[in-house]
Design a protein around this motif. Structure first.
Motif, PDB file in Angstrom:
ATOM      1  N   ILE A  35       0.846  -1.202   0.000  1.00 55.89           N
ATOM      2  CA  ILE A  35       0.000   0.000   0.000  1.00 55.89           C
ATOM      3  C   ILE A  35       0.880   1.250   0.000  1.00 55.89           C
ATOM      4  O   ILE A  35       1.686   1.451   0.907  1.00 55.89           O
ATOM      5  CB  ILE A  35      -0.919   0.019   1.224  1.00 55.89           C
ATOM      6  N   GLY A  36       0.704   2.091  -1.029  1.00 57.50           N
ATOM      7  CA  GLY A  36       1.519   3.293  -1.184  1.00 57.50           C
ATOM      8  C   GLY A  36       2.648   2.984  -2.147  1.00 57.50           C
ATOM      9  O   GLY A  36       3.652   2.413  -1.753  1.00 57.50           O
ATOM     10  N   GLY A  38       5.028   4.642  -3.800  1.00 61.18           N
ATOM     11  CA  GLY A  38       5.957   5.752  -4.007  1.00 61.18           C
ATOM     12  C   GLY A  38       7.388   5.266  -4.056  1.00 61.18           C
ATOM     13  O   GLY A  38       7.675   4.144  -4.489  1.00 61.18           O
ATOM     14  N   GLY A  41       7.433   2.056  -1.673  1.00 63.10           N
ATOM     15  CA  GLY A  41       6.520   0.954  -1.982  1.00 63.10           C
ATOM     16  C   GLY A  41       6.732   0.326  -3.343  1.00 63.10           C
ATOM     17  O   GLY A  41       6.689  -0.912  -3.477  1.00 63.10           O
ATOM     18  N   ASP A  59      -2.823   2.056  -4.359  1.00 67.53           N
ATOM     19  CA  ASP A  59      -2.540   3.486  -4.175  1.00 67.53           C
ATOM     20  C   ASP A  59      -3.827   4.266  -4.419  1.00 67.53           C
ATOM     21  O   ASP A  59      -4.647   3.867  -5.237  1.00 67.53           O
ATOM     22  CB  ASP A  59      -1.438   3.953  -5.140  1.00 67.53           C
ATOM     23  N   ASP A  61      -3.746   7.224  -5.622  1.00 65.13           N
ATOM     24  CA  ASP A  61      -3.472   8.091  -6.763  1.00 65.13           C
ATOM     25  C   ASP A  61      -3.804   7.323  -8.051  1.00 65.13           C
ATOM     26  O   ASP A  61      -3.040   6.464  -8.508  1.00 65.13           O
ATOM     27  CB  ASP A  61      -1.992   8.501  -6.721  1.00 65.13           C
ATOM     28  N   LYS A  64      -1.169   7.164 -10.833  1.00 65.18           N
ATOM     29  CA  LYS A  64      -0.069   6.210 -10.637  1.00 65.18           C
ATOM     30  C   LYS A  64      -0.545   4.789 -10.962  1.00 65.18           C
ATOM     31  O   LYS A  64       0.167   4.018 -11.609  1.00 65.18           O
ATOM     32  CB  LYS A  64       0.432   6.267  -9.182  1.00 65.18           C
ATOM     33  N   VAL A 110       3.015   4.329   3.285  1.00 63.74           N
ATOM     34  CA  VAL A 110       2.428   5.642   2.971  1.00 63.74           C
ATOM     35  C   VAL A 110       3.243   6.755   3.643  1.00 63.74           C
ATOM     36  O   VAL A 110       4.029   6.490   4.544  1.00 63.74           O
ATOM     37  CB  VAL A 110       0.934   5.702   3.403  1.00 63.74           C
ATOM     38  N   PRO A 111       3.077   8.021   3.198  1.00 64.61           N
ATOM     39  CA  PRO A 111       3.910   9.102   3.724  1.00 64.61           C
ATOM     40  C   PRO A 111       3.633   9.401   5.204  1.00 64.61           C
ATOM     41  O   PRO A 111       2.526   9.156   5.702  1.00 64.61           O
ATOM     42  CB  PRO A 111       3.507  10.316   2.873  1.00 64.61           C
ATOM     43  N   THR A 128      -5.188   4.900   5.807  1.00 61.22           N
ATOM     44  CA  THR A 128      -4.961   3.555   5.268  1.00 61.22           C
ATOM     45  C   THR A 128      -5.582   2.504   6.185  1.00 61.22           C
ATOM     46  O   THR A 128      -6.256   1.568   5.720  1.00 61.22           O
ATOM     47  CB  THR A 128      -3.440   3.291   5.127  1.00 61.22           C
ATOM     48  N   PRO A 189      18.107   6.471  -1.345  1.00 65.45           N
ATOM     49  CA  PRO A 189      17.933   6.728  -2.780  1.00 65.45           C
ATOM     50  C   PRO A 189      19.207   7.262  -3.424  1.00 65.45           C
ATOM     51  O   PRO A 189      19.867   8.138  -2.861  1.00 65.45           O
ATOM     52  CB  PRO A 189      16.831   7.800  -2.817  1.00 65.45           C
ATOM     53  N   HIS A 292      12.520  13.273   2.350  1.00 59.94           N
ATOM     54  CA  HIS A 292      11.344  12.998   3.187  1.00 59.94           C
ATOM     55  C   HIS A 292      11.738  12.421   4.549  1.00 59.94           C
ATOM     56  O   HIS A 292      10.891  12.174   5.385  1.00 59.94           O
ATOM     57  CB  HIS A 292      10.421  12.010   2.445  1.00 59.94           C
ATOM     58  N   ASP A 297      11.950  13.144  10.221  1.00 54.83           N
ATOM     59  CA  ASP A 297      11.826  12.045  11.187  1.00 54.83           C
ATOM     60  C   ASP A 297      12.226  12.412  12.620  1.00 54.83           C
ATOM     61  O   ASP A 297      11.539  12.023  13.572  1.00 54.83           O
ATOM     62  CB  ASP A 297      12.630  10.814  10.732  1.00 54.83           C
ATOM     63  N   ARG A 364      11.477  16.705  -2.435  1.00 51.71           N
ATOM     64  CA  ARG A 364      10.850  16.959  -1.138  1.00 51.71           C
ATOM     65  C   ARG A 364      11.817  17.597  -0.142  1.00 51.71           C
ATOM     66  O   ARG A 364      12.907  17.106   0.059  1.00 51.71           O
ATOM     67  CB  ARG A 364      10.259  15.663  -0.581  1.00 51.71           C
TER      68      ARG A 364
HETATM   69  N1  NAD Z   1      11.866   7.921   0.228  1.00 51.31           N
HETATM   70  C1  NAD Z   1      12.781   7.367   1.014  1.00 51.31           C
HETATM   71  O1  NAD Z   1      13.943   7.355   0.682  1.00 51.31           O
HETATM   72  C2  NAD Z   1      12.422   6.707   2.326  1.00 51.31           C
HETATM   73  C3  NAD Z   1      13.404   5.978   2.977  1.00 51.31           C
HETATM   74  C4  NAD Z   1      13.086   5.346   4.177  1.00 51.31           C
HETATM   75  C5  NAD Z   1      11.803   5.482   4.708  1.00 51.31           C
HETATM   76  N2  NAD Z   1      10.862   6.233   4.063  1.00 51.31           N
HETATM   77  C6  NAD Z   1       9.526   6.308   4.641  1.00 51.31           C
HETATM   78  O2  NAD Z   1       8.640   5.532   3.848  1.00 51.31           O
HETATM   79  C7  NAD Z   1       7.333   6.136   3.832  1.00 51.31           C
HETATM   80  C8  NAD Z   1       6.893   6.377   2.401  1.00 51.31           C
HETATM   81  O3  NAD Z   1       7.784   7.283   1.797  1.00 51.31           O
HETATM   82  P1  NAD Z   1       7.868   7.464   0.221  1.00 51.31           P
HETATM   83  O4  NAD Z   1       9.102   8.245  -0.018  1.00 51.31           O
HETATM   84  O5  NAD Z   1       7.690   6.190  -0.507  1.00 51.31           O
HETATM   85  O6  NAD Z   1       6.578   8.365  -0.031  1.00 51.31           O
HETATM   86  P2  NAD Z   1       5.893   8.728  -1.456  1.00 51.31           P
HETATM   87  O7  NAD Z   1       5.184  10.010  -1.261  1.00 51.31           O
HETATM   88  O8  NAD Z   1       6.911   8.609  -2.552  1.00 51.31           O
HETATM   89  O9  NAD Z   1       4.839   7.547  -1.680  1.00 51.31           O
HETATM   90  C9  NAD Z   1       3.747   7.362  -0.891  1.00 51.31           C
HETATM   91  C10 NAD Z   1       2.624   6.802  -1.755  1.00 51.31           C
HETATM   92  O10 NAD Z   1       1.515   6.515  -0.884  1.00 51.31           O
HETATM   93  C11 NAD Z   1       0.330   6.861  -1.559  1.00 51.31           C
HETATM   94  N3  NAD Z   1      -0.739   7.031  -0.577  1.00 51.31           N
HETATM   95  C12 NAD Z   1      -0.972   8.053   0.260  1.00 51.31           C
HETATM   96  N4  NAD Z   1      -2.022   7.789   1.052  1.00 51.31           N
HETATM   97  C13 NAD Z   1      -2.460   6.559   0.715  1.00 51.31           C
HETATM   98  C14 NAD Z   1      -3.519   5.726   1.173  1.00 51.31           C
HETATM   99  N5  NAD Z   1      -4.331   6.117   2.143  1.00 51.31           N
HETATM  100  N6  NAD Z   1      -3.669   4.528   0.580  1.00 51.31           N
HETATM  101  C15 NAD Z   1      -2.842   4.113  -0.412  1.00 51.31           C
HETATM  102  N7  NAD Z   1      -1.830   4.866  -0.885  1.00 51.31           N
HETATM  103  C16 NAD Z   1      -1.637   6.072  -0.329  1.00 51.31           C
HETATM  104  C17 NAD Z   1       0.699   8.110  -2.330  1.00 51.31           C
HETATM  105  O11 NAD Z   1      -0.191   8.344  -3.407  1.00 51.31           O
HETATM  106  C18 NAD Z   1       2.117   7.760  -2.804  1.00 51.31           C
HETATM  107  O12 NAD Z   1       2.091   7.098  -4.054  1.00 51.31           O
HETATM  108  C19 NAD Z   1       7.444   7.401   4.662  1.00 51.31           C
HETATM  109  O13 NAD Z   1       7.057   7.130   5.977  1.00 51.31           O
HETATM  110  C20 NAD Z   1       8.939   7.688   4.649  1.00 51.31           C
HETATM  111  O14 NAD Z   1       9.351   8.407   5.785  1.00 51.31           O
HETATM  112  C21 NAD Z   1      11.145   6.833   2.867  1.00 51.31           C
END
Ligand code: NAD
Length: 455
Positions: A35-36, A38, A41, A59, A61, A64, A110-111, A128, A189, A292, A297, A364
């Motif tokens: 779920i999610g 991004g 996910g 998702d 979105d 997407k 999810v974010p 979610t 990343p 992000h 955090d 971000r």
């Molecule tokens: N990006 C990174 O490098 C990274 C690294 C480690 C941890 N994290 C953590 O992972 C989590 C996600 O980060 P991300 O970078 O993938 O975020 P992102 O914004 O790239 O992706 C999140 C996805 O979740 C979807 N979404 C939002 N609400 C939703 C819902 N209710 N149901 C289904 N989908 C939903 C959004 O449309 C989006 O596609 C965050 O908690 C972040 O702190 C991110």
């Protein structure tokens, strides 16, 4: 309760006995729902797909979902071909949460941003939880991967799942019910030095059964899993890792400002210090924090700490130093222009790099956005170049509406600022063709020129 089994950490099942879900995971027939979709996910969904699991991505979105189902990608480092190949082997995306009922394991990515008062915004997690709860069934595994404060899984997620599903979560010593765990995402990343499957996966289950199933699940795609005793310990592990980075980056950002006054090259100092084979890890200064994770955090923990009448002083201080860095960069730019008898007001400035770090397509919390806003507020005429962003509109904390300027005629600018050190830039050419270069990343290391201000 079986005390022997409890103390051995294996729950109520006798040795050798395994849950039917573990057996399905081993046979690669367990249905995985992510779920999610991004930055976290989608790559995770592809990893499970690559390991022959049937994977469904969820998702909200719709764009997407449609892109993925057409075999397209919206993340630069994930090629269309990869998605198309995954589609061929059964990967699909959907916005229909009723499909959750068909899943055996559900992973939430999810974010978790901060709200306008700098407090945790758990609305994506709670949204979610409410959306999936009516479709859950006993025996399923639900794992939260979103970064969050210790206590979220136990105090926020589980109560919503239980209330919305009518199911009980299996706790320590119980085998029946819904299984819930927290397992933080540790991806970096743009860093290809460690393969994703070589990053150990930390897992904290609400019960031993959840721990065991989650270990089997993640053990199928990661070489090593690390068990901690509770979801809160796993949540705290992730925060410790990111706070460690945040505090150490603040330290070098502060020392950078001191070294500049003392006419010492901090990058040279760090390179020398890192030759020590123990007790030192190199962190590098920059124009401010982005992404992000690191800027956000730590404040999840400082918010939670207040509940315990505790002030996290290191986090606050690191935040203060890091948030001030874009302002320091502006001051240095004003001084550099001043040395050329120019004012920032009315100056033409080209900002190189919008992404929050090199070679990624993620904007971000990027310090470039703040720097552009600050330059504009001071009367500069600002352009930008970034190969990953043909245009930039508006978002949280910025409203720019600009298009990428070509990387040519650099002598038309009073100042070229290197804010993100993408590897595709030809730095010797940039210095040679520019009138003034402000380098916030030491990208021009080794280039001798009095046109460069390193800050
Ligand atoms: N990006 C990174 O490098 C990274 C690294 C480690 C941890 N994290 C953590 O992972 C989590 C996600 O980060 P991300 O970078 O993938 O975020 P992102 O914004 O790239 O992706 C999140 C996805 O979740 C979807 N979404 C939002 N609400 C939703 C819902 N209710 N149901 C289904 N989908 C939903 C959004 O449309 C989006 O596609 C965050 O908690 C972040 O702190 C991110």
């Amino acid at each position: 309760m079986n005390e022997t089994a409890m103390s051995a950490g294996v729950g109520l099942r006798s040795k050798g006995e395994q849950s039917s879900l573990v057996a399905k995971i081993e046979a690669r027939t367990a249905q995985i729902g992510i779920i999610g979709l991004g930055y976290v996910g989608l790559p995770l969904a592809l990893l499970f797909n690559g390991e022959r699991f049937p994977v469904t991505g969820f998702d909200i979105d719709a764009k997407k979902v449609a892109t993925l189902n057409e075999g397209g990608s919206y993340i630069v480092r994930i090629e269309r071909d990869e998605i198309a190949a995954a589609r061929q082997t059964g990967f699909k995306a959907t916005a229909d949460f009723a499909e959750i009922a068909k899943m055996d394991a559900v992973i939430i990515c999810v974010p978790t941003p901060l709200n306008e008062y700098h407090e945790p915004d758990l609305s994506y997690i709670t949204g979610t939880a409410k959306a999936i709860a009516p479709h859950l069934r006993t025996g399923q595994l639900v794992v939260l991967e979103s970064t969050t404060y210790p206590g979220t899984t136990e105090e926020v997620l589980i109560p919503l799942l239980e209330a919305g599903s009518g199911l009980k979560v299996a706790r320590k010593g119980e085998t029946e019910g819904l299984h819930v765990a927290f397992s933080p995402e540790r991806e970096d990343p743009g860093n290809d030095t460690v393969a994703r499957h070589d990053i150990p996966k930390v897992i904290g289950g609400a019960g031993e059964e959840a721990q065991q199933i989650a270990a089997a699940l993640y053990g199928s795609i990661f070489r090593r899993t690390v068990a901690v005793s509770t979801p809160a310990a796993a949540e705290m592990t992730k925060l410790l890792e990111n706070i460690y980075r945040c505090v150490n980056i603040a330290l070098v950002n502060e020392l950078k400002q001191l070294c500049q006054r003392m006419d010492i090259d901090l990058f040279e100092v760090i390179d020398a210090a890192k030759t020590k084979p123990f007790g030192f890890q190199a962190f590098y200064p920059g124009p401010g924090l982005g992404g992000h994770c690191i800027p956000i955090d730590p404040f999840y923990l400082s918010w939670k700490a207040k509940q315990f009448d505790f002030r996290t002083k290191f986090i606050e201080l690191a935040g203060e130093v890091n948030v001030a860095m874009p302002y320091y960069v502006i001051e240095q730019t004003i001084e550099a222009l001043n040395r050329q008898r120019k004012a920032l007001n009315g100056a033409k400035v080209l900002v190189l790099g919008l992404a929050y770090k090199r070679d990624i397509d993620d904007l971000r919390e990027s310090p470039s956005l703040t720097i552009i806003e600050l330059l504009r507020q001071r009367g500069a005429e600002v352009s930008y170049n970034d190969p990953y962003f043909p245009t930039v509109g508006h978002g949280r904390h910025y409203d720019l509406n600009m298009s990428c300027a070509p990387l040519e005629d650099l002598d038309q600018y009073d100042c070229v600022m290197i804010v993100t050190d993408h590897t595709s830039y030809d730095y010797p050419r940039i210095v040679a063709e520019s009138r003034l270069v402000v380098d916030t990343r030491n990208a021009t290391k080794g280039i001798e020129s009095d046109k460069i201000t390193r800050c």
